[in-house]
Design a protein around this motif. Structure first.
Motif: not given
Length: 541
Positions: A83-92, A276-294
């Motif tokens: 990857g340019r400048d030695a950059l790549l996300s893990t999924p990429a 850090g490396d792009g393989d994880r995520n968190m999802v939230v809405g206005p005043n609601i947190y979505v657990s990874p399991s959900d």
């Protein structure tokens, strides 16, 4: 080309995601070189092979890339795609390995761990399928680190990695690629970009926190440039060697700026963060947190709305500590559902064998068979695809899901930097009392099962033992305790808590309140707080 005499260095046993240490440890003489040579030797040599190389941009990333390139050339590799400048996300990186049919790749990252000269660095090898090296390969690498006597390296100037194109090093071809382009093109084949673009054009607002890590450029190109999200929708979008002092772990504790925004008076319609490396995520809405399991369960129930999954899912899989919410979706939809140990390589076997196309872990990792790694931005795009197609808010989608499948209240409590002897003794003591737990009543609930989870891989027949201690109660509630292998200091004790609620009148509880009795039961049985001297977990998700 030089052959350099060396001696084995202790502490080079790879974990589930390669070798992670403090950066200064990797910077010690011969440490990186010994491990990289052991990678090449452990896979049967590099001669005539093609590899992918990239990392998350943390401190030492650029210097390590130059060392790895010089060693690949000296070991006879034919071609390295970097990857340019030695950059790549893990999924990429996983996608590039698969797209170019290479012999594997080396990824420089310590994932969600902090970066900087006094923080963490890591190196791992991914196989030709794009997924993490299986245990028999990492074992071969480790055995080599214990006997290594020499490594091979080219003496040369640094390669210019700032410009896309081909160059050469000691007869080895080096191709520098745009780290985003091929990954973005893949995403366009999986999701309805037109529908998402129309949603943004209609005023839908998003905030994506890249946490000064690798996904900043990916988010800017895909979300803002290609999909038309408002400029500035991506925050902390420039990858920095120390992640701007941030802890690049997308959970409510560390992504607190995003949480404050999403719980504020003018919250966007959708919030997300990656690590850090792009393989994880968190999802939230206005005043609601979505657990990874959900989140995993919602994606499974709605994946057919994305064009890449319109024909339906082959099956689903989750790690054992992840809540059973996705199991309930699979049962209703008639899908095969697999429970595996923690570690993406177990999912890789199932995907390679055509058994599953969607999988996830409670540790903010979700993905599909488009690559062989979890993929943070993929999960965020899947959510956007669902929102665009269903024309509902995040809160409405969650409430509708719970009405259909019930709500699996779930939480993870992390006790970090625990003395390793204390943590291991606690686990040994807990194992010794498992047989006597069944039938006991703890905090008013009867223990129905108690075991130390072992996994029998249906694809290769391998057995993975001692993958986490499980205590289950009548009615389906449970807790799981395991030691994490992703830290670099001491041990991290992870306590996973789950309880199923099927009465809609009880769907609005705070998860910690809904789980209160099982939190107390876990302490009664395991005594984590009593043994560690901690008053509570360091991180609660």
């Amino acid at each position: 080309m030089n052959t350099v005499a060396t001696t084995p260095i202790d502490g080079q046993k790879p974990g589930t995601s390669g070798l992670r240490k403090k950066t200064r440890v990797f910077m010690q003489p011969h440490f990186l070189e010994n491990f990289v040579q052991s990678i090449f030797d452990g896979i049967g040599g590099a001669r005539g092979k093609t590899f992918v190389l990239g990392g998350d941009g943390r401190f030492f990333n650029k210097r390590a890339a130059q060392v790895i390139l010089r060693m690949a050339a000296a070991n006879g590799a034919t071609h390295v795609i970097v990857g340019r400048d030695a950059l790549l996300s893990t999924p990429a990186a996983s996608h590039l390995i698969r797209l170019n049919k290479t012999d594997g790749g080396i990824i420089m990252s310590a994932s969600h761990n902090p970066g900087g000269e006094d923080e963490d660095f890591g190196v791992k090898f991914n196989m030709a399928n794009g997924g993490p090296a299986p245990e028999y390969v990492t074992n071969a690498m480790f055995e080599r680190t214990r006997t290594i006597q020499e490594y091979h390296i080219v003496e040369a100037q640094n390669v210019d990695l700032s410009t896309v194109g081909d160059t050469e090093l000691a007869g080895m071809k080096i191709t520098v690629v745009d780290p985003v382009a091929d990954y973005a093109a893949l995403m366009e084949t999986l999701f309805d970009f037109d529908a998402i673009r129309a949603m943004f054009a209609g005023g839908f607002r998003i905030q994506f926190d890249a946490m000064c890590a690798i996904t900043g450029p990916y988010g800017q190109e895909i979300l803002e440039n290609r999909l038309g999200a408002a400029p500035g929708s991506v925050v902390h979008g420039t990858p920095l060697p120390d992640f701007g002092g941030m802890h690049p772990d997308p959970n409510p504790t560390w992504a607190h700026e995003l949480m404050d925004t999403m719980n504020g008076p003018d919250a966007p319609d959708f919030g997300a963060a990656s690590d850090g490396d792009g393989d994880r995520n968190m999802v939230v809405g206005p005043n609601i947190y979505v657990s990874p399991s959900d989140s995993l369960a919602v994606l499974a129930a709605n994946a057919h709305l994305a064009k890449g999954y319109a024909a339906g899912l082959k099956g689903v899989a989750r790690s054992m500590p992840t809540s059973a919410a996705v199991d309930r979706v699979a049962e209703k939809m008639g899908l095969a559902c697999f429970e595996t140990p923690t570690g993406w390589k177990f999912f890789g076997n199932l995907m390679d064998d055509g058994r599953v196309s969607l999988c996830g872990e409670e540790s903010f990792g979700t993905g599909s068979d488009h690559v062989r790694e979890k993929d943070g931005l993929w999960a965020i795009l899947m959510w956007l695809n669902i929102l665009a197609k269903r024309q509902m808010s995040v809160a409405e989608i969650m409430r509708d899901h719970w009405q259909s499948y019930g709500r699996n209240y779930y939480s993870r409590h992390d006790y970090e930097a625990v003395d390793s002897d204390i943590a291991n003794t606690m686990m040994d003591d807990l194992r010794s009392k498992l047989d006597g737990l069944v039938g006991q009543t703890i905090q008013g609930h009867r223990v129905s099962e108690a075991d130390d989870y072992a996994y029998h891989d249906p694809v290769d027949g391998s057995v993975s033992a001692q993958q986490g201690i499980r205590v289950l109660f009548d009615g389906g509630a449970r807790f799981v305790i395991r030691l994490s292998g992703t830290g670099t200091s001491g041990a991290t004790i992870r306590l996973y808590l789950e309880s199923l609620e099927t009465d809609p009148a009880n769907f609005d509880q705070d998860p910690q309140d809904a789980l209160r009795w099982i939190i107390l039961a876990a302490e009664d049985i395991a005594g984590i707080r009593a043994r560690t001297g901690k008053s509570g977990p360091d991180v609660t998700t």
